[in-house]
Scaffold this motif. Sequence first.
Motif, mmCIF file in Angstrom:
data_model
loop_
_atom_site.group_PDB
_atom_site.id
_atom_site.type_symbol
_atom_site.label_atom_id
_atom_site.label_comp_id
_atom_site.label_asym_id
_atom_site.label_seq_id
_atom_site.Cartn_x
_atom_site.Cartn_y
_atom_site.Cartn_z
ATOM 1 N N UNK A 438 3.627 -12.655 2.739
ATOM 2 C CA UNK A 438 2.709 -12.529 3.706
ATOM 3 C C UNK A 438 1.731 -11.252 3.639
ATOM 4 N N UNK A 439 2.398 -10.093 2.986
ATOM 5 C CA UNK A 439 1.707 -8.834 2.925
ATOM 6 C C UNK A 439 1.690 -8.559 1.712
ATOM 7 N N UNK A 440 1.473 -9.200 0.792
ATOM 8 C CA UNK A 440 1.122 -8.969 -0.818
ATOM 9 C C UNK A 440 2.033 -7.903 -1.360
ATOM 10 N N UNK A 441 3.130 -8.014 -1.153
ATOM 11 C CA UNK A 441 4.268 -7.005 -1.900
ATOM 12 C C UNK A 441 4.044 -5.681 -1.456
ATOM 13 N N UNK A 442 3.816 -5.408 -0.348
ATOM 14 C CA UNK A 442 3.723 -4.055 0.224
ATOM 15 C C UNK A 442 4.799 -3.639 0.699
ATOM 16 N N UNK A 443 5.830 -4.202 0.636
ATOM 17 C CA UNK A 443 7.373 -3.751 0.990
ATOM 18 C C UNK A 443 8.243 -3.694 -0.386
ATOM 19 N N UNK A 472 6.953 -4.040 10.672
ATOM 20 C CA UNK A 472 5.914 -4.181 11.720
ATOM 21 C C UNK A 472 5.801 -3.119 12.319
ATOM 22 N N UNK A 473 6.702 -2.030 12.653
ATOM 23 C CA UNK A 473 6.232 -0.852 13.508
ATOM 24 C C UNK A 473 6.221 0.249 12.576
ATOM 25 N N UNK A 474 6.911 0.289 11.451
ATOM 26 C CA UNK A 474 6.912 1.308 10.714
ATOM 27 C C UNK A 474 6.094 1.385 9.620
ATOM 28 N N UNK A 475 6.201 0.429 8.355
ATOM 29 C CA UNK A 475 5.350 0.590 7.242
ATOM 30 C C UNK A 475 4.017 -0.144 7.697
ATOM 31 N N UNK A 476 3.765 -1.231 8.322
ATOM 32 C CA UNK A 476 2.388 -1.932 8.691
ATOM 33 C C UNK A 476 2.002 -0.728 9.707
ATOM 34 N N UNK A 477 2.657 -0.047 10.623
ATOM 35 C CA UNK A 477 2.004 0.983 11.643
ATOM 36 C C UNK A 477 1.375 2.063 11.002
ATOM 37 N N UNK A 478 1.649 2.153 9.733
ATOM 38 C CA UNK A 478 0.950 3.474 9.236
ATOM 39 C C UNK A 478 -0.367 3.114 8.667
ATOM 40 N N UNK A 479 -0.643 1.903 8.529
ATOM 41 C CA UNK A 479 -2.076 1.311 8.101
ATOM 42 C C UNK A 479 -1.893 0.961 6.627
#
Length: 573
Positions: A438-443, A472-479
């Motif tokens: 979903x997030x293009x291998x950002x994690x 959702x609230x950590x990695x994606x939360x920083x933009x």
Amino acid sequence: MILVPLTTLFGYTYTKMSQIIESNILDSTKQAFDQSIDFLTYKIYRIFDISNSLAIDENITNILRNDPDSYLLSNQIGDLAYLRLFLSAYENDSDVSNISLYVNNNFIYSNDNKHIFSMDSLNNSKAINIINTTNSRFVWGTSNYFNNYNKSLDYISLFKTVKNPDNFAEDIGYLKLNFNKTLIEDIITKINSLPNTISYIINSEGIIICSSENTDDIKFLTDLDKIQSYSTTNSFITTSHNSKKLYIKSSSIDKTDWYLVTILPESSVIAKINSQRIYLFLILIVCGGTSIALAFYFVNSINKRLSKVISGMRCVQSGDFNHFIENDSNDELGELIDSYNYMIGKMSILIEEQYKLGKSVKNAELKALQSQINPHFLYNTLDMINWMSYKKMNKEISVAVNTLAKFYKLSLNKGKDLVSIKDELQHSNLYVNIQNMRYNNRISLRINVDEQIYNYLIPKITLQPILENAINHGILGKGEGNGLISILGYSTNSDIVLIIADDGIGIKEDKLNLLLSNNLSSVKGSGYGLKNINKRIKLLYGENYGLSFESNYGYGTKVKITIPKIEKTDKTF
């Protein structure tokens, strides 16, 4: 001695009756309110689904993507006929009365002004201004949100953008679905079970969309902060206006920026209570007179045997279950004595059964906690697979479905509540793989767990909600940018420790204090999952085990899980 208790009883009964009637009125109004919310949500979803079907229809998007310079006249005439027929077909729906499509100004048929309109006609309208300033995909509004505002047209509209499938930043058209305001008014009017009750819908700008009564009477309650605060509780809130007590309840309506508000005057409730007071007074007079006549007859015959029962009850209170009472009568008190004797005979059995029942209730509560899996992950994954199918990404779809199948196979675990740490780590790895789709291998997930603890048991679905919170609230939360989640596992003398750390945005100090104080009920969203995990572990292993948290806002969060060592065997369940 009879009159004083009767007078007291009348006052007490009237007070309790008033409370019961008031409670029943509020409960019935709340039930009607909740039913109206459900029905409104159903209607809104129906209209929203129609707009979605139109906005992603391949034929419509292909027509709207045409280049006006190379758009043949014959093709424009054919497309106009198709659009009229297609849009009018949806107008047969009982909820939608009219559909308008706003197209490129350079299309010849953009001035059709029946079903088709030019996008220029929306210039400086309130609807298009909201879309442009908030970057929203849709807006709900009344007829004055549009330039062709007409007070005689009493309708509400859903205004929605049509995106270019090749470039989602480009709006190639707009849809407007109109439905009669009476559709909403008929629903909210059913809430008003008492005279002078008012129900209305207000949007995020403080504009009253529709009302069951004259809106001039309710302009005092357009404070959105108050309305939003009222919506956080499931019961009526008491307030006052012009020295009059009011009961108020509000709730947000999904898919909109609307709030449904109901105002119930206390005077209407009191009027309902007073109508019952005369009947209560007559009943008390009749019952009181009868009581006085019969009291002298019964009191002497009952008193002796009642004293025996009281004496027996005191023995039971002191722990003596062998004190039986002799009985030589068949009246009501005799039956009471027989029941007492039977009760103390069965007391030991009942105590034992109650102990066993308590263990069963605890096990049932644990089962219920384990079954509370957030369905949003499944919905989002299926939505991702759906869009992959639109893009004909067959290979990616195969990988996604296969990964999802393995994920839920491990989640179900053949009905077992405990899994090995090895399986739980595999379950976590599958979850992160799906999220990376979903997030293009950002994690990035790094697992550093001692293999010696792989065969120890852990409650299933323990790590996934923590990983979801970290993403959702950590990695994606920083933009923008990638993030790293690491899982460290090791054993102590008698416990297993797992530490999940992320380099996300972290948790602010006030929310972290809630987590550290174990006040997880104050945290919404993913915090509910954390509460679930913590409670499950404590139910299984005791208060010495569970979750602890450490966070540095702006740098990341660590969640520590402590469980006892329980090694996997063939009989583990």
